[in-house]
Design an enzyme around this catalytic site. Structure first.
Site, PDB file in Angstrom:
ATOM      1  N   HIS A 108      44.572  43.527  36.828  1.00  0.00           N
ATOM      2  CA  HIS A 108      43.725  43.579  38.026  1.00  0.00           C
ATOM      3  C   HIS A 108      44.484  44.414  39.064  1.00  0.00           C
ATOM      4  O   HIS A 108      45.711  44.479  39.028  1.00  0.00           O
ATOM      5  CB  HIS A 108      43.575  42.131  38.514  1.00  0.00           C
ATOM      6  CG  HIS A 108      42.631  41.933  39.657  1.00  0.00           C
ATOM      7  ND1 HIS A 108      42.970  42.207  40.963  1.00  0.00           N
ATOM      8  CD2 HIS A 108      41.366  41.444  39.697  1.00  0.00           C
ATOM      9  CE1 HIS A 108      41.939  41.898  41.756  1.00  0.00           C
ATOM     10  NE2 HIS A 108      40.957  41.431  41.015  1.00  0.00           N
ATOM     11  N   ASP A 124      50.202  36.682  36.106  1.00  0.00           N
ATOM     12  CA  ASP A 124      49.046  36.566  36.989  1.00  0.00           C
ATOM     13  C   ASP A 124      48.074  35.609  36.308  1.00  0.00           C
ATOM     14  O   ASP A 124      47.381  35.980  35.361  1.00  0.00           O
ATOM     15  CB  ASP A 124      48.423  37.949  37.197  1.00  0.00           C
ATOM     16  CG  ASP A 124      47.075  37.888  37.912  1.00  0.00           C
ATOM     17  OD1 ASP A 124      46.636  36.778  38.279  1.00  0.00           O
ATOM     18  OD2 ASP A 124      46.462  38.951  38.100  1.00  0.00           O
ATOM     19  N   GLN A 145      42.895  34.017  36.398  1.00  0.00           N
ATOM     20  CA  GLN A 145      41.778  33.643  35.520  1.00  0.00           C
ATOM     21  C   GLN A 145      42.130  32.468  34.609  1.00  0.00           C
ATOM     22  O   GLN A 145      41.249  31.741  34.159  1.00  0.00           O
ATOM     23  CB  GLN A 145      41.363  34.844  34.646  1.00  0.00           C
ATOM     24  CG  GLN A 145      40.805  36.013  35.435  1.00  0.00           C
ATOM     25  CD  GLN A 145      39.556  35.665  36.204  1.00  0.00           C
ATOM     26  OE1 GLN A 145      38.830  34.736  35.860  1.00  0.00           O
ATOM     27  NE2 GLN A 145      39.306  36.388  37.275  1.00  0.00           N
ATOM     28  N   LYS A 165      39.414  30.243  42.422  1.00  0.00           N
ATOM     29  CA  LYS A 165      38.894  30.479  41.073  1.00  0.00           C
ATOM     30  C   LYS A 165      39.042  29.223  40.210  1.00  0.00           C
ATOM     31  O   LYS A 165      38.525  29.160  39.105  1.00  0.00           O
ATOM     32  CB  LYS A 165      39.636  31.647  40.417  1.00  0.00           C
ATOM     33  CG  LYS A 165      39.301  33.010  41.045  1.00  0.00           C
ATOM     34  CD  LYS A 165      39.841  34.127  40.182  1.00  0.00           C
ATOM     35  CE  LYS A 165      40.156  35.392  40.945  1.00  0.00           C
ATOM     36  NZ  LYS A 165      38.989  36.145  41.390  1.00  0.00           N
ATOM     37  N   CYS A 213      37.697  45.386  40.066  1.00  0.00           N
ATOM     38  CA  CYS A 213      39.068  45.601  40.562  1.00  0.00           C
ATOM     39  C   CYS A 213      40.007  45.907  39.403  1.00  0.00           C
ATOM     40  O   CYS A 213      41.162  45.474  39.397  1.00  0.00           O
ATOM     41  CB  CYS A 213      39.575  44.414  41.366  1.00  0.00           C
ATOM     42  SG  CYS A 213      38.652  44.173  42.877  1.00  0.00           S
TER      43      CYS A 213
END
Lengths: 426, 148
Positions: free
Chosen positions: A143, A220, A223, A246, A384
């Site tokens: 991302h 990261d 998600q 999220k 993104c």
């Protein structure tokens, strides 16, 4: 004979225990007030969970309750409410610690978002460790928030950003990744799950490869946190970032996990209150971890809301959520792929509930507008992740991303909506 | 409730599938690129000026049906116009797609088919991307652009 019988009965018992413990999606939906509303006269079909998830009543109520009963500034006052607010805030840290299975609560730093968590590591660990000619290794499926902070850092330090490539299915090419881990690599930053492709990266292997060469790894997890059980000790990653919003929690709160030994050696991020232990005009002594990285009054209600969200997820059971979303992904992939003219972008073997696709002759934006008229919310655009779009030679995709409250009926509605798109553009 | 047919008018769909003046313009003396960073749409507008008037115009790029049809129909309506007339037309077009035009829009000609965009606020930027790019090209340098 007896042995066979007893084995059979043993495995039946195990199977009983493994049966999803009463995960009923229709009951779950009732926990989310927004899912009861109509959009453009239709039942809302919310399939944009990779952008942000909706919030259960438990989260909304926890935030209200905090403001109605406990609000005060933390770590400062000696009065009753200051104590209450501090206790709530620190309880949230402990919930997150256990959610990620971190070894200690001090390893949990509150930030605004996964983006801020990555920037924090780039600006502290990164600035302290990178020199001219050094390298940062990311992957081709990151991302923008896991690209740009490293680009800024590399520009400042005259270092080089290296990118491990992906194959046509959207999977990391592990051999290339390993080859790119060089003596100059100072940090690896990688998505746990790709937001544009849904690919689940083989993190444990990647971390082992990097650690074999003494390179720390930032993950990261924006998600992944709401989609997979995450155990940072088992993964052995050095940093793990995720956003509250999220993960069914509020906006404005995020988390950086870091190994204590690394955090203790890192310089502070921002200066201000709470991150100091003493200040004179000549010299400031910084507070200990995690407070060293938490300058200023934090998002206390956000932390309380995030705690409620993670407790909600724990209550449902992450394995149940994984199973439910996997079923949705399989069902949706099958249904969408049957539509003539559809191409699914991202066909990794290990995939989470994110389904990107394009339709011949129809731009994703037009698809998004027409679906919106049906009350169906999907994301259209580059997500993104412009380098991913370039890799697959598309300008944009349509992306349906699933959450724990989505149903097969909603996927049927999406398929009907796509048929309607085709009628308009016939 | 907004009707999809107001947005996706036949003429718009037709232009999006077969855009006019869709090419690189040989001998262009003005050129600008327009991007919509949020959605990835991008167009290049080429102009050949004759003094103050637009002798020829063409465009290339990619985007949604609305942005492509808008670019296509813009090139048709702008050819032969002066710089000033082009700017006035854009202002009028902008008022129409944002729903702030008071008049009947008769002098917009075929461009009135974009009036439906005003019911879809998220799509206004699609309809105006080519026009913003045109404006940049008109205001840009007088130097010849490379046509290699």
């Amino acid at each position: 004979m007896t042995r066979v019988l007893s084995m059979a009965s043993g495995s039946a018992q195990a199977a009983l225990q493994e049966t999803p413990s009463g995960f009923d999606v229709h009951r779950v939906r009732a926990d989310f007030p927004i899912l009861q509303r109509k959009v453009r006269g239709r039942d809302l079909v919310y399939l944009d969970n990779a952008a942000t998830s909706q919030k259960p009543a438990a989260v909304i109520e926890a935030i209200s309750r905090y403001y109605e009963r406990d609000n005060s500034n933390i770590h400062r006052g000696v009065h009753y409410l200051a104590e209450r607010a501090t206790a709530e805030f620190e309880a949230a840290r402990k919930t997150i610690q256990s959610f990620l299975n971190a070894a200690r609560p001090e390893e949990i730093i509150f930030v605004r978002s996964a983006t801020e968590a990555i920037n924090l590591v780039a600006q502290t660990y990164g600035r302290a460790h990178l020199a001219a000619g050094d390298e940062v290794l990311i992957t081709a499926m990151e991302h923008h928030s896991d690209i740009v902070p490293w680009q800024l850092l590399c520009e400042e330090k005259q270092a080089r950003l290296r990118v491990a490539p992906i194959n046509d299915a959207g999977e990391l090419i592990l051999e290339e990744f390993e080859r790119l881990l060089s003596p100059r690599t100072k940090i690896v930053a990688v998505a746990h799950i790709s937001n544009a492709l849904g690919t689940i990266n083989p993190l444990a292997t990647m971390v082992r490869m990097a650690h074999d060469k003494g390179i720390p790894v930032l993950v990261d997890g924006a998600q992944a946190a709401p989609r997979l059980p995450v155990d940072v000790q088992e993964l052995d990653c050095d940093f793990y970032a995720f956003s509250g919003h999220k993960a069914y929690g509020p906006t404005g709160i995020g988390v950086l996990y870091g190994k204590l030994a690394l955090l203790e050696k890192m310089p502070p991020y921002q200066g201000g209150g709470d991150m100091i232990s003493s200040v004179t005009f000549e010299k400031t002594t910084f507070n200990k971890v995690p407070h060293k990285f938490e300058a200023g009054t934090p998002d206390m209600a956000g932390a309380v809301g995030l705690r409620a969200a993670l407790e909600y997820l724990n209550g449902l059971g992450l394995p149940n959520i994984v199973a439910h979303e996997h079923e949705l992904l399989t069902y949706a992939t099958d249904a969408i792929s049957r539509i003539p003219g559809i191409r699914v972008i991202g066909t990794a073997r290990e995939k989470a509930g994110v389904l990107s696709f394009v339709l011949d002759g129809v731009h994703p934006h037009d698809m998004g507008t027409i679906l919106d008229q049906e009350g169906i919310a999907i994301r259209t655009g580059h997500h993104c992740a412009q380098p991913v779009m370039e890799r697959f030679a598309v300008d944009a995709t349509a992306r349906a991303s699933f959450g724990l409250y989505n149903t097969k009926e909603e996927i049927d509605a999406l398929v009907r909506g796509i048929q309607k798109v085709k009628e308009v553009f016939a | 409730m907004a009707d999809l047919r107001d947005l996706y008018q036949e003429l718009i769909l037709e232009h999006s599938k077969a855009p006019r003046n869709y090419r690189q313009l040989a001998g262009a003396d003005h050129k600008a690129e327009g991007f919509n960073p949020l959605c990835g749409d991008h167009f290049t507008v080429y102009l050949k000026m004759d003094g103050d008037s637009i002798q020829d115009i063409a465009f290339q790029g990619s985007g949604c049906a609305i942005s492509k049809a808008s670019a296509s129909m813009m090139t048709q309506s702008i050819k032969g116009k002066t710089k000033e007339q082009a700017k006035e037309l854009f202002e009028h077009f902008h008022r129409t797609v944002t729903g702030t035009a008071n008049g009947d829009g008769s002098d917009l000609g075929k461009l009135t088919v974009f009036a439906g965009v005003s019911e879809f606020p998220t799509r206004v930027k699609c309809a105006t991307l080519a026009w913003h790019t045109l404006q940049a090209a008109l205001e840009g340098s007088q130097e010849s652009v490379s046509t290699e």
